[in-house]
Design a protein around this motif. Structure first.
Motif, PDB file in Angstrom:
ATOM      1  N   GLY A 113       6.914   1.256   6.706  1.00 58.35           N
ATOM      2  CA  GLY A 113       7.139   2.129   5.671  1.00 58.35           C
ATOM      3  C   GLY A 113       8.584   2.318   5.319  1.00 58.35           C
ATOM      4  O   GLY A 113       9.372   2.585   6.137  1.00 58.35           O
ATOM      5  N   THR A 114       8.600   2.556   3.798  1.00 59.57           N
ATOM      6  CA  THR A 114       9.700   3.332   3.355  1.00 59.57           C
ATOM      7  C   THR A 114       9.506   4.380   2.428  1.00 59.57           C
ATOM      8  O   THR A 114       8.203   3.994   1.391  1.00 59.57           O
ATOM      9  CB  THR A 114      10.496   2.186   2.635  1.00 59.57           C
ATOM     10  OG1 THR A 114      11.659   2.704   2.148  1.00 59.57           O
ATOM     11  CG2 THR A 114       9.874   1.549   1.368  1.00 59.57           C
ATOM     12  N   GLN A 115       9.802   5.587   2.394  1.00 59.23           N
ATOM     13  CA  GLN A 115       9.737   6.601   1.480  1.00 59.23           C
ATOM     14  C   GLN A 115      10.346   6.360  -0.010  1.00 59.23           C
ATOM     15  O   GLN A 115      11.523   6.022  -0.132  1.00 59.23           O
ATOM     16  CB  GLN A 115      10.182   7.754   2.189  1.00 59.23           C
ATOM     17  CG  GLN A 115       9.902   9.265   1.321  1.00 59.23           C
ATOM     18  CD  GLN A 115       8.568   9.371   1.210  1.00 59.23           C
ATOM     19  OE1 GLN A 115       8.033   9.634   2.481  1.00 59.23           O
ATOM     20  NE2 GLN A 115       8.115   9.867  -0.076  1.00 59.23           N
ATOM     21  N   VAL A 116       9.223   6.681  -1.003  1.00 57.20           N
ATOM     22  CA  VAL A 116       9.593   6.702  -2.300  1.00 57.20           C
ATOM     23  C   VAL A 116       9.471   8.158  -2.918  1.00 57.20           C
ATOM     24  O   VAL A 116       8.172   8.572  -2.574  1.00 57.20           O
ATOM     25  CB  VAL A 116       8.826   5.621  -3.086  1.00 57.20           C
ATOM     26  CG1 VAL A 116       9.144   5.888  -4.679  1.00 57.20           C
ATOM     27  CG2 VAL A 116       9.337   4.363  -2.709  1.00 57.20           C
ATOM     28  N   PHE A 130       0.846  -1.142  -0.040  1.00 52.68           N
ATOM     29  CA  PHE A 130       0.025  -0.029   0.156  1.00 52.68           C
ATOM     30  C   PHE A 130       0.962   1.017  -0.022  1.00 52.68           C
ATOM     31  O   PHE A 130       2.075   1.203   0.262  1.00 52.68           O
ATOM     32  CB  PHE A 130      -0.977   0.073   1.235  1.00 52.68           C
ATOM     33  CG  PHE A 130      -1.839  -1.191   1.236  1.00 52.68           C
ATOM     34  CD1 PHE A 130      -1.717  -2.318   1.583  1.00 52.68           C
ATOM     35  CD2 PHE A 130      -3.177  -0.851   0.929  1.00 52.68           C
ATOM     36  CE1 PHE A 130      -2.529  -3.462   1.689  1.00 52.68           C
ATOM     37  CE2 PHE A 130      -4.095  -1.819   1.010  1.00 52.68           C
ATOM     38  CZ  PHE A 130      -3.683  -3.263   1.165  1.00 52.68           C
ATOM     39  N   ARG A 131       0.362   2.374  -0.301  1.00 52.15           N
ATOM     40  CA  ARG A 131       1.037   3.553  -0.048  1.00 52.15           C
ATOM     41  C   ARG A 131       0.212   4.791   0.356  1.00 52.15           C
ATOM     42  O   ARG A 131      -0.935   4.728   0.181  1.00 52.15           O
ATOM     43  CB  ARG A 131       1.692   3.980  -1.635  1.00 52.15           C
ATOM     44  CG  ARG A 131       0.737   4.272  -2.541  1.00 52.15           C
ATOM     45  CD  ARG A 131       1.331   4.440  -3.943  1.00 52.15           C
ATOM     46  NE  ARG A 131       0.496   4.868  -5.221  1.00 52.15           N
ATOM     47  CZ  ARG A 131       0.946   4.992  -6.175  1.00 52.15           C
ATOM     48  NH1 ARG A 131       2.083   4.557  -6.734  1.00 52.15           N
ATOM     49  NH2 ARG A 131      -0.251   5.304  -7.071  1.00 52.15           N
ATOM     50  N   GLN A 132       0.955   5.635   0.799  1.00 50.62           N
ATOM     51  CA  GLN A 132       0.101   6.857   1.418  1.00 50.62           C
ATOM     52  C   GLN A 132       0.987   7.928   0.957  1.00 50.62           C
ATOM     53  O   GLN A 132       2.111   8.302   1.682  1.00 50.62           O
ATOM     54  CB  GLN A 132       0.164   6.747   2.822  1.00 50.62           C
ATOM     55  CG  GLN A 132      -0.872   7.558   3.548  1.00 50.62           C
ATOM     56  CD  GLN A 132      -1.549   7.510   4.857  1.00 50.62           C
ATOM     57  OE1 GLN A 132      -1.061   6.529   5.561  1.00 50.62           O
ATOM     58  NE2 GLN A 132      -2.429   8.244   5.414  1.00 50.62           N
ATOM     59  N   ALA A 133       0.394   9.037   0.316  1.00 47.30           N
ATOM     60  CA  ALA A 133       0.943  10.145  -0.027  1.00 47.30           C
ATOM     61  C   ALA A 133       0.467  11.292   1.057  1.00 47.30           C
ATOM     62  O   ALA A 133      -0.562  10.957   1.425  1.00 47.30           O
ATOM     63  CB  ALA A 133       0.875  10.896  -1.529  1.00 47.30           C
ATOM     64  N   PRO A 134       1.319  12.397   1.306  1.00 44.96           N
ATOM     65  CA  PRO A 134       0.912  13.270   2.252  1.00 44.96           C
ATOM     66  C   PRO A 134      -0.576  13.838   1.976  1.00 44.96           C
ATOM     67  O   PRO A 134      -0.942  14.327   1.048  1.00 44.96           O
ATOM     68  CB  PRO A 134       1.960  14.744   1.988  1.00 44.96           C
ATOM     69  CG  PRO A 134       3.088  13.725   1.506  1.00 44.96           C
ATOM     70  CD  PRO A 134       2.625  12.932   0.610  1.00 44.96           C
ATOM     71  N   ALA A 181       5.318   8.603  -2.384  1.00 45.44           N
ATOM     72  CA  ALA A 181       4.525   8.251  -1.120  1.00 45.44           C
ATOM     73  C   ALA A 181       5.395   7.410  -0.174  1.00 45.44           C
ATOM     74  O   ALA A 181       6.449   7.062  -0.652  1.00 45.44           O
ATOM     75  CB  ALA A 181       3.327   7.367  -1.550  1.00 45.44           C
ATOM     76  N   VAL A 182       5.036   7.113   1.052  1.00 44.61           N
ATOM     77  CA  VAL A 182       5.380   6.106   1.808  1.00 44.61           C
ATOM     78  C   VAL A 182       4.517   4.774   1.372  1.00 44.61           C
ATOM     79  O   VAL A 182       3.371   4.724   1.545  1.00 44.61           O
ATOM     80  CB  VAL A 182       5.164   6.395   3.334  1.00 44.61           C
ATOM     81  CG1 VAL A 182       5.675   5.344   4.154  1.00 44.61           C
ATOM     82  CG2 VAL A 182       5.793   7.733   3.798  1.00 44.61           C
ATOM     83  N   TYR A 183       5.597   3.825   1.288  1.00 44.55           N
ATOM     84  CA  TYR A 183       5.020   2.510   0.738  1.00 44.55           C
ATOM     85  C   TYR A 183       5.114   1.507   2.128  1.00 44.55           C
ATOM     86  O   TYR A 183       6.188   1.444   2.685  1.00 44.55           O
ATOM     87  CB  TYR A 183       5.827   2.040  -0.506  1.00 44.55           C
ATOM     88  CG  TYR A 183       5.629   2.745  -1.742  1.00 44.55           C
ATOM     89  CD1 TYR A 183       5.984   3.967  -2.021  1.00 44.55           C
ATOM     90  CD2 TYR A 183       4.912   1.815  -2.559  1.00 44.55           C
ATOM     91  CE1 TYR A 183       5.688   4.504  -2.953  1.00 44.55           C
ATOM     92  CE2 TYR A 183       4.553   2.464  -3.877  1.00 44.55           C
ATOM     93  CZ  TYR A 183       5.011   3.689  -3.916  1.00 44.55           C
ATOM     94  OH  TYR A 183       4.737   4.535  -5.289  1.00 44.55           O
ATOM     95  N   TYR A 184       3.977   0.687   2.175  1.00 43.73           N
ATOM     96  CA  TYR A 184       4.090  -0.083   3.524  1.00 43.73           C
ATOM     97  C   TYR A 184       3.800  -1.695   2.897  1.00 43.73           C
ATOM     98  O   TYR A 184       2.881  -1.646   1.698  1.00 43.73           O
ATOM     99  CB  TYR A 184       2.717   0.211   4.152  1.00 43.73           C
ATOM    100  CG  TYR A 184       2.795   1.565   5.023  1.00 43.73           C
ATOM    101  CD1 TYR A 184       2.280   2.868   4.259  1.00 43.73           C
ATOM    102  CD2 TYR A 184       3.500   1.712   5.958  1.00 43.73           C
ATOM    103  CE1 TYR A 184       2.458   4.007   4.810  1.00 43.73           C
ATOM    104  CE2 TYR A 184       3.536   2.960   6.720  1.00 43.73           C
ATOM    105  CZ  TYR A 184       3.146   4.100   6.099  1.00 43.73           C
ATOM    106  OH  TYR A 184       3.325   5.574   6.702  1.00 43.73           O
ATOM    107  N   CYS A 185       4.164  -2.464   3.667  1.00 46.66           N
ATOM    108  CA  CYS A 185       3.808  -3.731   3.263  1.00 46.66           C
ATOM    109  C   CYS A 185       3.044  -4.378   4.293  1.00 46.66           C
ATOM    110  O   CYS A 185       3.016  -3.684   5.383  1.00 46.66           O
ATOM    111  CB  CYS A 185       4.919  -4.736   2.916  1.00 46.66           C
ATOM    112  SG  CYS A 185       5.808  -5.109   4.184  1.00 46.66           S
ATOM    113  N   ALA A 186       2.025  -5.212   3.841  1.00 50.00           N
ATOM    114  CA  ALA A 186       1.155  -5.784   5.117  1.00 50.00           C
ATOM    115  C   ALA A 186       0.787  -7.183   4.730  1.00 50.00           C
ATOM    116  O   ALA A 186       1.288  -7.753   3.553  1.00 50.00           O
ATOM    117  CB  ALA A 186      -0.041  -5.021   4.957  1.00 50.00           C
ATOM    118  N   ALA A 187       0.236  -7.896   5.760  1.00 49.20           N
ATOM    119  CA  ALA A 187       0.049  -9.387   5.724  1.00 49.20           C
ATOM    120  C   ALA A 187      -1.316  -9.600   6.337  1.00 49.20           C
ATOM    121  O   ALA A 187      -1.764  -8.995   7.196  1.00 49.20           O
ATOM    122  CB  ALA A 187       1.083 -10.152   6.585  1.00 49.20           C
TER     123      ALA A 187
END
Length: 124
Positions: A117-120, A37-41, A92-98
């Motif tokens: 999360g990790t910033q791209v 998933f990703r989340q932009a400001p 965005a900040v990219y997140y992995c999830a399970a």
């Protein structure tokens, strides 16, 4: 204790590529559906892609189809996100999830475990 640790983010120019990693501990990626998933400001977290526990099913958001690829290395217990032809809108900040359930769900609320999360950042 389940941990998902993302890495590989960074600063890249438009048209460039990055590979993100999601290293799992406390669970086996071949037994869980893993999503990115990703989340932009100022925006809500949005689905990017997911791979089912069996590896036989993947799901991509329309915005990344043809540019992003999700795959896993069961021996390393890691899921990867290969991102090509990056655009500024991918920032965005990219997140992995399970999640335990089958099926490559695109719903945030169906995922139980999340990484930090990790910033791209895609910019010229």
């Amino acid at each position: 204790q389940v941990q998902l640790v993302e890495s590989g983010g960074g600063l890249v120019q438009p048209g460039g590529s990055l590979r993100l990693s999601c290293a799992a501990s406390g669970l086996t990626v071949s037994s869980y559906t893993i999503g990115w998933f990703r989340q932009a400001p100022g925006k809500e977290r949005e689905f990017v892609t997911a791979i089912s526990w069996s590896g036989g099913s993947t799901n991509y958001a329309d915005s990344v189809k043809g540019r992003y690829t999700i795959f896993r290395d069961s021996a390393k217990n890691t899921v990867y996100l290969e991102m090509n032809s990056l655009k500024p809108d991918d920032t965005a900040v990219y997140y992995c999830a399970a999640r335990r359930g089958s099926g490559a769900s695109n719903l945030v609320e169906t995922y139980t475990y999340w990484g930090q999360g990790t910033q791209v950042t895609v910019t010229s």
